[in-house]
Design an enzyme around this catalytic site. Sequence first.
Site, mmCIF file in Angstrom:
data_model
loop_
_atom_site.group_PDB
_atom_site.id
_atom_site.type_symbol
_atom_site.label_atom_id
_atom_site.label_comp_id
_atom_site.label_asym_id
_atom_site.label_seq_id
_atom_site.Cartn_x
_atom_site.Cartn_y
_atom_site.Cartn_z
ATOM 1 N N SER A 43 -10.491 -7.104 -5.755
ATOM 2 C CA SER A 43 -9.285 -6.481 -5.214
ATOM 3 C C SER A 43 -8.056 -7.314 -5.590
ATOM 4 C CB SER A 43 -9.424 -6.306 -3.699
ATOM 5 O OG SER A 43 -8.368 -5.535 -3.183
ATOM 6 N N ASP A 202 -2.578 -3.267 -7.406
ATOM 7 C CA ASP A 202 -3.453 -4.431 -7.434
ATOM 8 C C ASP A 202 -4.619 -4.093 -8.367
ATOM 9 O OD1 ASP A 202 -4.774 -2.600 -5.781
ATOM 10 O OD2 ASP A 202 -5.632 -4.159 -4.512
ATOM 11 N N ASP A 204 -7.792 -3.306 -8.248
ATOM 12 C CA ASP A 204 -8.662 -2.142 -8.047
ATOM 13 C C ASP A 204 -7.871 -0.890 -7.687
ATOM 14 O OD1 ASP A 204 -8.128 -3.222 -5.469
ATOM 15 O OD2 ASP A 204 -9.889 -2.224 -4.633
ATOM 16 N N ASP A 206 -5.913 0.223 -5.281
ATOM 17 C CA ASP A 206 -5.805 0.904 -3.994
ATOM 18 C C ASP A 206 -4.603 0.401 -3.196
ATOM 19 O OD1 ASP A 206 -6.758 -1.576 -3.240
ATOM 20 O OD2 ASP A 206 -8.319 -0.812 -1.909
ATOM 21 N N ARG A 207 -3.805 -0.457 -3.824
ATOM 22 C CA ARG A 207 -2.536 -0.885 -3.243
ATOM 23 C C ARG A 207 -1.431 -0.602 -4.252
ATOM 24 N NH1 ARG A 207 -2.668 -6.134 0.536
ATOM 25 N NH2 ARG A 207 -4.627 -5.738 1.619
#
Length: 222
Positions: A43, A202, A204, A206-207
């Site tokens: 992440s 980020d 992966d 998801d941000r």
Amino acid sequence: LTATVFINAEVPVYLYSRVCPTPYVAYAVIYCKADCGIMVTASHNPKEDNGYKVYGSNGSQVSIISPVDKHVAKSIEENLVPLITSWDASVVEKSPLRKDPYNDILKHYNEDLKKLCYFREQNSKSSVTFTYTAMHGVGYPYVLEACKVFGVKEPVPVVEQIMPDPEFPTVRYPNPEEGEGALSLAIDTANANNSSVILANDPDADRLAIAEKLEGLKILES
């Protein structure tokens, strides 16, 4: 290896054939009517801290669902030594229990994304130039797909950070929400291309952090 454990237990597995963003895992859980979803990713953490995200059948992370989170933690503590058979990943490729959901999810995710687009015509006429960084992660090809859906012109990529690289060579801490320290290359790219808005995922994806150039740099988090 995760798929190997499930297949050895005769549990059917949907395993992506290529790297994908974490939201595609949560979405696939619901679309495929799976019992759970798993994403192996560091992440936005330092490269030494790889992680294991688990999603319930409703597409939510089990870390926020009680008592499931406690059951998972207890199971980990009771099974600290992997079975010898868990290391033989060759069973995955030849197993009829393994399916690749990539093409279906790519199609249906973006079809659902399109339902959230209300200003496609205005988007296509916008003069705003976006700069995008994947922060050495997987986001870039999926952001390009999203741009097509919303009618937005392709962003200017931060070339040094656009390809997945688990070493995170250009940043000490790959979290775009850290602000200017993490976005220094993106800021340089934006300035060189007269771009007023930076989009940063980020690793992966998801941000999302958004930075807008006004008199200074304003970081907007999402």
